[in-house]
Design a protein around this motif. Structure first.
Motif, PDB file in Angstrom:
ATOM      1  N   ILE A 236     -14.437 -17.056  10.430  1.00 59.26           N
ATOM      2  CA  ILE A 236     -12.994 -16.651  11.211  1.00 59.26           C
ATOM      3  C   ILE A 236     -13.108 -15.038  11.792  1.00 59.26           C
ATOM      4  O   ILE A 236     -13.772 -14.067  11.034  1.00 59.26           O
ATOM      5  N   ALA A 237     -12.474 -14.526  12.614  1.00 60.98           N
ATOM      6  CA  ALA A 237     -13.167 -13.287  13.805  1.00 60.98           C
ATOM      7  C   ALA A 237     -12.061 -12.199  13.015  1.00 60.98           C
ATOM      8  O   ALA A 237     -12.441 -10.828  12.835  1.00 60.98           O
ATOM      9  N   GLU A 238     -11.011 -12.694  12.652  1.00 61.06           N
ATOM     10  CA  GLU A 238      -9.470 -11.453  13.087  1.00 61.06           C
ATOM     11  C   GLU A 238      -8.493 -12.264  12.526  1.00 61.06           C
ATOM     12  O   GLU A 238      -8.472 -13.351  12.712  1.00 61.06           O
ATOM     13  N   TYR A 239      -7.328 -11.474  11.936  1.00 60.49           N
ATOM     14  CA  TYR A 239      -6.466 -12.290  11.176  1.00 60.49           C
ATOM     15  C   TYR A 239      -5.280 -10.983  11.751  1.00 60.49           C
ATOM     16  O   TYR A 239      -5.204 -10.173  11.505  1.00 60.49           O
ATOM     17  N   ASN A 240      -3.672 -11.670  11.402  1.00 58.97           N
ATOM     18  CA  ASN A 240      -2.882 -10.986  11.684  1.00 58.97           C
ATOM     19  C   ASN A 240      -1.691 -11.287  10.596  1.00 58.97           C
ATOM     20  O   ASN A 240      -2.254 -12.624   9.957  1.00 58.97           O
ATOM     21  N   VAL A 241      -1.509 -10.463  10.289  1.00 62.27           N
ATOM     22  CA  VAL A 241      -0.035 -10.749   9.241  1.00 62.27           C
ATOM     23  C   VAL A 241       1.019 -10.735   9.758  1.00 62.27           C
ATOM     24  O   VAL A 241       1.462  -8.701  10.294  1.00 62.27           O
ATOM     25  N   THR A 242       2.450 -11.071   9.524  1.00 62.29           N
ATOM     26  CA  THR A 242       3.760 -11.122  10.240  1.00 62.29           C
ATOM     27  C   THR A 242       4.577 -11.413   9.447  1.00 62.29           C
ATOM     28  O   THR A 242       4.200 -12.130   8.717  1.00 62.29           O
TER      29      THR A 242
ATOM     30  N   ASN B 252       3.537  -5.563  12.101  1.00 60.79           N
ATOM     31  CA  ASN B 252       3.144  -6.955  12.399  1.00 60.79           C
ATOM     32  C   ASN B 252       1.408  -5.756  11.454  1.00 60.79           C
ATOM     33  O   ASN B 252       1.205  -4.306  11.785  1.00 60.79           O
ATOM     34  N   MET B 253       0.325  -6.578  10.458  1.00 62.74           N
ATOM     35  CA  MET B 253      -0.869  -6.024  10.480  1.00 62.74           C
ATOM     36  C   MET B 253      -1.752  -5.417  12.043  1.00 62.74           C
ATOM     37  O   MET B 253      -1.725  -3.866  12.395  1.00 62.74           O
ATOM     38  N   GLU B 254      -1.265  -5.901  13.472  1.00 64.56           N
ATOM     39  CA  GLU B 254      -2.290  -5.552  14.015  1.00 64.56           C
ATOM     40  C   GLU B 254      -0.676  -6.152  15.167  1.00 64.56           C
ATOM     41  O   GLU B 254      -0.821  -7.719  15.480  1.00 64.56           O
ATOM     42  N   MET B 255      -0.340  -5.141  16.489  1.00 65.29           N
ATOM     43  CA  MET B 255       0.737  -5.614  17.131  1.00 65.29           C
ATOM     44  C   MET B 255       0.069  -6.308  18.431  1.00 65.29           C
ATOM     45  O   MET B 255       1.013  -7.076  19.054  1.00 65.29           O
TER      46      MET B 255
ATOM     47  N   LEU C  25      -1.883  -8.441  18.435  1.00 64.09           N
ATOM     48  CA  LEU C  25      -1.932 -10.330  17.980  1.00 64.09           C
ATOM     49  C   LEU C  25      -0.612 -10.773  17.253  1.00 64.09           C
ATOM     50  O   LEU C  25      -0.596 -11.784  16.998  1.00 64.09           O
ATOM     51  N   ASP C  26       0.575 -10.502  17.354  1.00 61.48           N
ATOM     52  CA  ASP C  26       1.854 -10.585  17.501  1.00 61.48           C
ATOM     53  C   ASP C  26       2.079 -11.824  18.867  1.00 61.48           C
ATOM     54  O   ASP C  26       1.758 -11.497  19.644  1.00 61.48           O
ATOM     55  N   PHE C  27       2.683 -12.673  18.170  1.00 60.81           N
ATOM     56  CA  PHE C  27       2.552 -13.582  19.015  1.00 60.81           C
ATOM     57  C   PHE C  27       3.355 -13.910  20.078  1.00 60.81           C
ATOM     58  O   PHE C  27       3.180 -14.328  21.008  1.00 60.81           O
ATOM     59  N   ASP C  28       3.967 -13.224  19.933  1.00 66.08           N
ATOM     60  CA  ASP C  28       5.134 -12.438  20.964  1.00 66.08           C
ATOM     61  C   ASP C  28       4.349 -11.266  22.438  1.00 66.08           C
ATOM     62  O   ASP C  28       4.307 -12.274  23.561  1.00 66.08           O
ATOM     63  N   VAL C  29       3.200 -11.380  21.922  1.00 65.99           N
ATOM     64  CA  VAL C  29       2.307 -10.875  22.601  1.00 65.99           C
ATOM     65  C   VAL C  29       1.658 -11.393  22.987  1.00 65.99           C
ATOM     66  O   VAL C  29       1.013 -10.937  23.986  1.00 65.99           O
ATOM     67  N   GLN C  30       0.973 -11.500  22.513  1.00 70.35           N
ATOM     68  CA  GLN C  30       0.017 -13.173  22.939  1.00 70.35           C
ATOM     69  C   GLN C  30       0.465 -14.034  23.238  1.00 70.35           C
ATOM     70  O   GLN C  30      -0.188 -14.816  24.867  1.00 70.35           O
ATOM     71  N   ASN C  31       1.442 -14.178  23.937  1.00 72.99           N
ATOM     72  CA  ASN C  31       1.928 -15.425  24.230  1.00 72.99           C
ATOM     73  C   ASN C  31       2.741 -14.663  25.734  1.00 72.99           C
ATOM     74  O   ASN C  31       3.231 -15.198  26.325  1.00 72.99           O
ATOM     75  N   GLY C  32       2.182 -13.649  25.628  1.00 79.51           N
ATOM     76  CA  GLY C  32       3.289 -13.055  27.046  1.00 79.51           C
ATOM     77  C   GLY C  32       4.243 -12.437  27.358  1.00 79.51           C
ATOM     78  O   GLY C  32       5.178 -12.126  28.645  1.00 79.51           O
TER      79      GLY C  32
ATOM     80  N   TRP D 228      -8.010 -16.465  14.004  1.00 77.09           N
ATOM     81  CA  TRP D 228      -8.719 -16.166  15.087  1.00 77.09           C
ATOM     82  C   TRP D 228     -10.398 -17.326  14.545  1.00 77.09           C
ATOM     83  O   TRP D 228     -10.822 -16.038  13.946  1.00 77.09           O
ATOM     84  N   VAL D 229     -10.833 -17.241  15.190  1.00 74.11           N
ATOM     85  CA  VAL D 229     -11.849 -18.198  15.196  1.00 74.11           C
ATOM     86  C   VAL D 229     -12.866 -17.748  15.989  1.00 74.11           C
ATOM     87  O   VAL D 229     -12.641 -17.676  17.768  1.00 74.11           O
ATOM     88  N   GLU D 230     -14.043 -17.137  15.804  1.00 77.37           N
ATOM     89  CA  GLU D 230     -15.478 -16.397  16.087  1.00 77.37           C
ATOM     90  C   GLU D 230     -15.809 -17.509  17.386  1.00 77.37           C
ATOM     91  O   GLU D 230     -16.084 -16.503  18.342  1.00 77.37           O
TER      92      GLU D 230
END
Length: 479
Positions: free
Chosen positions: A122-128, A161-164, A166-173, A277-279
């Motif tokens: 696991i490379a990184e993670y986010n909590v929402t 978010n822990m890291e914005m 990595l938020d799903f709406d940011v990730q999905n554009g 997220w998988v490394e």
């Protein structure tokens, strides 16, 4: 001629009745198979339109476990008003019961999240957090002037978010921060607002927004968050519930721990999603299997992969397990009754044969044993045929049951349309994209035991006709 040879001879000699009995047992066997298979079915779901990008997994609350924990809390209170394990139960003047939950009851456990985040690969993670509706104090929200706001919560939605990034709406554009910056795990008491909200209130980077508890607007403590960014909506975010409190322009992104403060629950966060997220993408499946071996309370969670797919056991999908149990009970009982009637019809036509057996000195026990063996032979043939048909039938029954549940859920959502409430939990709807049933060795064993049990009960009950009659009565009925 031994008892086995005699049983086979009788079955072959009475072809029509044997085929009738075989058909009944075959149908019963198939549905018993289907019932056991559905109890261990996997339901694949897909989150509509909000799929995480890249090689990632998402963890969220399991609804069936939530229901079980609620039932357990009710049981502990024994029908009395009170609170236990984060559940609050109160009987209203109307006689109805109202059940509510603390964030501690609903939230993902941070220790479980960190356990998964620490797994190799696991490379990184986010909590929402869930979208928490709070009262805007020193600014106004965006409202539709043509909509009656009487049933709305009259607030704005905070999402931490822990890291914005990595938020799903940011990730999905769906949204982009084109002014200022995104929120990081090091930030505290900061927020990012929509372009529309900024323009309506004349807000800029560095300004502070104030919020407090929407239920205690006049008396609750006011908390402030500094604006560090403004986002533009690229693709419209579908509101999670009806009302302007949940419209996308009124969604305010914050650091992870801010939403609980103006909600009036400081120190009691409500984490709704955790994404990992998988490394190395090539090791995606290996990492997934390793994660599933982690020592956490898996019953409490659903675990989805990066395509939005989730393998959820039947008991985690509504009442599928309960419905499967009902199928087993109904099929077993009705099967036993029908097989008993068929056997009874069969025995009535064999009075002459039974009389002959008694006349030559054969005991009732031996006659009943032969009947039982005939039933078991029929059952073995039916079970073998049912085993061949089981995978297709089980899949069809499971698809039907899941489809029925989805239809019921859709009707319930329609009935609740226009209502608001709760704490902004239940972000996105899930679509069932497949149901997987496997006929394992355990299912075969359980099915075989069930079918033999049904046959034993049916033959035993129908053979009471022989047991209760005296040999002289039976012989007197011979033509």
């Amino acid at each position: 001629m031994n008892i086995l040879e005699l049983s086979i001879h009788c079955l072959v000699r009475k072809r029509t009745k044997s085929i009738l009995l075989l058909s009944v047992v075959f149908v019963t066997s198939c549905f018993i198979y289907a019932g056991w298979a559905c109890k261990s079915a996997n339901v694949q779901t897909q989150t509509e339109g909000k799929q995480a990008l890249g090689a990632s997994f998402r963890m969220e609350e399991n609804e069936a476990d939530r229901h079980d924990r609620t039932a357990e809390a009710i049981k502990k209170l024994g029908g009395q008003n009170g609170s236990v394990d984060g559940s609050h139960i109160e009987q209203l003047e109307s006689g109805d019961w109202m059940i509510s939950h603390d964030n501690s009851f609903e939230t993902l456990q941070m220790e479980d999240i960190e356990t998964l985040a620490g797994q190799e690969g696991i490379a990184e993670y986010n909590v929402t957090t869930a979208n928490i509706v709070v009262n805007p104090v020193n600014f106004v929200r965006i409202e539709d002037p043509d909509v009656d706001q009487h049933s709305d919560l009259l607030g704005v939605s905070l999402r931490g978010n822990m890291e914005m990034r990595l938020d799903f709406d940011v990730q999905n554009g769906n949204i982009e921060v084109n002014e200022g910056r995104m929120i990081t795990s090091e930030d505290k008491d900061v927020c990012v607002i929509s372009r529309e909200l900024a323009e309506l209130n004349g807000l800029m980077i560095g300004d502070k927004l104030e919020f407090n508890d929407r239920k205690k607007r006049e008396t609750s403590k006011v908390y402030s968050a500094e604006i560090v960014g403004v986002y533009d909506t690229i693709h419209k975010i579908t509101p999670i519930m009806y009302g302007d409190s949940y419209r996308s322009e009124n969604i305010i992104m914050t650091d992870l721990r801010f939403p609980e403060k103006p909600q009036g629950c400081e120190g009691d966060p409500l984490y709704q999603y955790a994404t990992f997220w998988v490394e190395n993408v090539d090791e995606y499946d290996t990492v997934k299997e390793q994660i599933k071996k982690a020592d956490i309370n898996w019953k409490r969670y659903d675990f989805l992969d990066n395509t939005g797919m989730s393998d959820t056991m039947a008991e985690n999908f509504g009442d599928l397990d309960e419905m499967s149990s009902m199928i087993l009970i109904l099929v077993s009982v009705s099967g036993a009754v029908i097989i008993s009637l068929v056997f009874l019809f069969w025995l009535k036509s064999r009075i002459h044969e039974i009389g002959v057996f008694l006349a030559i000195g054969k005991s009732k026990v031996a006659i009943i044993a032969q009947m039982m063996l005939e039933g078991i032979l029929i059952g073995c043939i039916s079970f073998t045929l049912a085993t061949v048909c089981a995978p297709v039938l089980s899949k069809g029954v499971a698809d039907y049951l899941v489809g029925y549940q989805v239809k019921q859920q859709e009707e319930q959502r329609e009935a609740e349309k226009g209502m608001t409430g709760g704490a902004g939990v239940a972000e996105y709807e899930s679509e069932v994209v497949g149901v997987e049933t496997k006929v394992t060795g355990k299912i075969i064993l359980l099915s075989a035991s069930s079918i033999l049990g049904v046959i034993f009960i049916a033959v035993s009950s129908s053979c009471m006709l022989v047991v209760v009659q005296k040999p002289k009565e039976i012989l007197s009925r011979m033509s």
